[in-house]
Design an enzyme around this catalytic site. Sequence first.
Site, short mmCIF file in Angstrom:
data_model
loop_
_atom_site.label_atom_id
_atom_site.label_comp_id
_atom_site.label_asym_id
_atom_site.label_seq_id
_atom_site.Cartn_x
_atom_site.Cartn_y
_atom_site.Cartn_z
N ARG A 93 0.81 -1.21 0.00
CA ARG A 93 0.00 0.00 0.00
C ARG A 93 0.85 1.27 0.00
O ARG A 93 0.42 2.31 -0.50
CB ARG A 93 -0.91 0.03 1.22
CG ARG A 93 -1.84 -1.14 1.30
CD ARG A 93 -2.65 -1.04 2.56
NE ARG A 93 -3.45 0.17 2.53
CZ ARG A 93 -4.63 0.27 1.93
NH1 ARG A 93 -5.16 -0.76 1.32
NH2 ARG A 93 -5.29 1.40 1.94
N CYS A 117 -7.35 -4.56 2.73
CA CYS A 117 -6.12 -4.78 3.49
C CYS A 117 -6.47 -5.64 4.69
O CYS A 117 -7.59 -5.55 5.22
CB CYS A 117 -5.58 -3.42 3.91
SG CYS A 117 -4.26 -3.49 5.10
N ARG A 122 -8.52 1.26 5.33
CA ARG A 122 -7.38 2.08 4.91
C ARG A 122 -7.61 2.86 3.62
O ARG A 122 -6.92 2.66 2.62
CB ARG A 122 -6.12 1.23 4.81
CG ARG A 122 -5.79 0.54 6.12
CD ARG A 122 -4.51 -0.24 6.06
NE ARG A 122 -3.33 0.59 6.13
CZ ARG A 122 -2.09 0.11 6.09
NH1 ARG A 122 -1.88 -1.17 5.95
NH2 ARG A 122 -1.06 0.91 6.18
N ASP A 306 1.52 -0.30 15.66
CA ASP A 306 2.46 -1.30 15.16
C ASP A 306 3.13 -2.11 16.27
O ASP A 306 3.88 -3.05 15.99
CB ASP A 306 3.53 -0.65 14.28
CG ASP A 306 2.97 -0.18 12.95
OD1 ASP A 306 1.86 -0.59 12.58
OD2 ASP A 306 3.64 0.64 12.28
N ARG A 398 8.63 -8.66 4.92
CA ARG A 398 8.34 -7.30 4.45
C ARG A 398 8.90 -6.26 5.41
O ARG A 398 9.13 -5.13 5.03
CB ARG A 398 6.82 -7.09 4.35
CG ARG A 398 6.16 -7.99 3.36
CD ARG A 398 4.70 -7.66 3.26
NE ARG A 398 4.54 -6.24 2.96
CZ ARG A 398 3.37 -5.64 2.85
NH1 ARG A 398 2.27 -6.33 2.99
NH2 ARG A 398 3.31 -4.36 2.60
N1 EPU Z 1 -7.12 7.12 6.94
C1 EPU Z 1 -8.23 7.65 6.33
N2 EPU Z 1 -8.07 8.30 5.14
C2 EPU Z 1 -6.86 8.46 4.55
C3 EPU Z 1 -5.72 7.94 5.20
C4 EPU Z 1 -5.88 7.26 6.39
O1 EPU Z 1 -9.35 7.51 6.82
O2 EPU Z 1 -6.79 9.07 3.48
C5 EPU Z 1 -7.27 6.40 8.23
C6 EPU Z 1 -6.86 4.92 8.13
O3 EPU Z 1 -7.87 4.12 7.62
C7 EPU Z 1 -6.52 4.61 9.56
C8 EPU Z 1 -5.95 5.94 10.09
O4 EPU Z 1 -6.36 6.93 9.15
O5 EPU Z 1 -7.66 4.30 10.28
C9 EPU Z 1 -4.44 6.00 10.21
O6 EPU Z 1 -3.81 5.41 9.11
P1 EPU Z 1 -2.51 6.00 8.45
O7 EPU Z 1 -2.86 6.67 7.18
O8 EPU Z 1 -1.73 6.78 9.46
O9 EPU Z 1 -1.72 4.68 8.10
P2 EPU Z 1 -0.70 4.53 6.90
O10 EPU Z 1 -0.06 5.83 6.64
O11 EPU Z 1 -1.38 3.82 5.78
C10 EPU Z 1 1.42 4.01 8.34
C11 EPU Z 1 2.39 2.89 8.45
C12 EPU Z 1 1.70 1.71 9.10
C13 EPU Z 1 1.21 2.14 10.49
C14 EPU Z 1 0.29 3.36 10.35
C15 EPU Z 1 -0.17 3.92 11.68
C16 EPU Z 1 3.85 3.29 6.57
C17 EPU Z 1 4.35 2.86 5.24
N3 EPU Z 1 2.88 2.55 7.11
O12 EPU Z 1 0.36 3.53 7.53
O13 EPU Z 1 2.67 0.68 9.25
O14 EPU Z 1 0.51 1.10 11.11
O15 EPU Z 1 0.98 4.40 9.64
O16 EPU Z 1 0.91 4.30 12.45
O17 EPU Z 1 4.34 4.25 7.14
C18 EPU Z 1 3.45 -1.52 9.46
O18 EPU Z 1 4.61 -1.07 9.36
O19 EPU Z 1 3.22 -2.70 9.80
C19 EPU Z 1 2.32 -0.64 9.17
C20 EPU Z 1 1.10 -1.11 8.90
#
Ligand code: EPU
Length: 419
Positions: A93, A117, A122, A306, A398
């Site tokens: 993603r 996912c 997400r 995480d 990963r």
């Molecule tokens: N969300 C929305 N709309 C958006 C974006 C996010 O509603 O446009 C919601 C998501 O559905 C979720 C919340 O906001 O409920 C937070 O998600 P976030 O966008 O912060 O997650 P992410 O950016 O997709 C990153 C990490 C994840 C980690 C999360 C939370 C990376 C590449 N991934 O994901 O890492 O869990 O932040 O800290 O930085 C992992 O490493 O195992 C992993 C999943």
Amino acid sequence: MDKLQIHGGVALEGDVRISGAKNATLPILAACLLADGPVIVSNVPHLQDVTTMIELLGRMGVSVTVDEKMRIEVDASTIREHFAPYELVKTMRASILVLGPLLARFGQADVSLPGGCAIGARPVNIHVAGLQAMGADIHIENGYIKARAERLHGARFVLETVTVTGTENLMMAAALATGRTVLENAAREPEVVDLAQFLIAMGAKIQGAGSDTIIIDGVERLHGTSYEVLPDRIEAGTYLVAGAITSGRIRVKNARPGHLDAVIGKLQEAGADVATGENWVEVDMRGRRPRSVDIRTAPYPAFPTDMQAQFAALNTVADGVGTIIETIFENRFMHMLEMRRMGAEIRLEGNTAIIKGVERLTAAPVMATDLRASASLILAALIADGRTEIERIYHIDRGYEAIEEKFQQLGARIRRTPG
Ligand code: EPU
């Protein structure tokens, strides 16, 4: 498919070196698209997700070279396409992180919409809305985000939910926009700060990263640079929990203790003696059984989602009852069902898990469903009686570099078997 075999029951002891952070490396590699000269990124972890990001850049025609020390040189001047195909986005993603840079630098981006996912819905609506506020013309067509812009302009944008990659995408895009962008309710994660520092090293003007308001004054161009990625706080936290769950003593080296405050606090509540130095953290249980802890996940600096699964594993064998509340992702409890198969006493009520610690877990065949769930199953297996076999361990590759070697170094009886 490969499996991991683990014989539980060894108190882990020793030192382990923490690798560069996956979740900082991925946005930094995407941000290389913004530079008009070659960029060298070091302390890059050897992980499947990093390989996927390199493949994604390569498909676009970007030249990427990797040396034997995992130092990566990226030169975007050879780019031919501004396209992230479904087949790569569906496997990772974080591919969405090329959207902001492609649009800001080249005026166009066609990026597949990430699908479902294992841990939650997400969506990426905030990424899209932020870019639209900066003047992008965006349509969703045939499962792709098709974004166009002559030149993005600065905007004041309030992120409706705190999102890590959303903040990163918008910060990268704003770096090359005209005028000032103010991101409110921005994510404060250390990985966001690392990306900001990388962008600043390329000539970007960014203030406030690490707070909930980030101010970006767009510049005409960004130049090449060399940058070392920060250490992985989640990898570090995972090994510290391994020390606690096995009643052992583990020192993580090349870590940033300041990024682990919430995790260290919970380890202390669990009864661990924790010592820290400038770049290390040591957890010592002195042979004691851990005590249960209550956890509520929330954006940084609160307790990280995480690390939720790893503390769930700890609670399964801890003294007492611990409650885990997951507030970030709605479906991040799959590991609980697998741990139950190992004898854990877990009650699930919506986003809450109530875990009553048992004296011992017993080995069982289990299956990994996502990266951190896999890590938690390894932790559970380390304390279980007998030999646990974990399937679908491609998830672990990963995000954890050389995981068997690192655990073996600490005394664990763990090996990978080809399936
Ligand atoms: N969300 C929305 N709309 C958006 C974006 C996010 O509603 O446009 C919601 C998501 O559905 C979720 C919340 O906001 O409920 C937070 O998600 P976030 O966008 O912060 O997650 P992410 O950016 O997709 C990153 C990490 C994840 C980690 C999360 C939370 C990376 C590449 N991934 O994901 O890492 O869990 O932040 O800290 O930085 C992992 O490493 O195992 C992993 C999943």
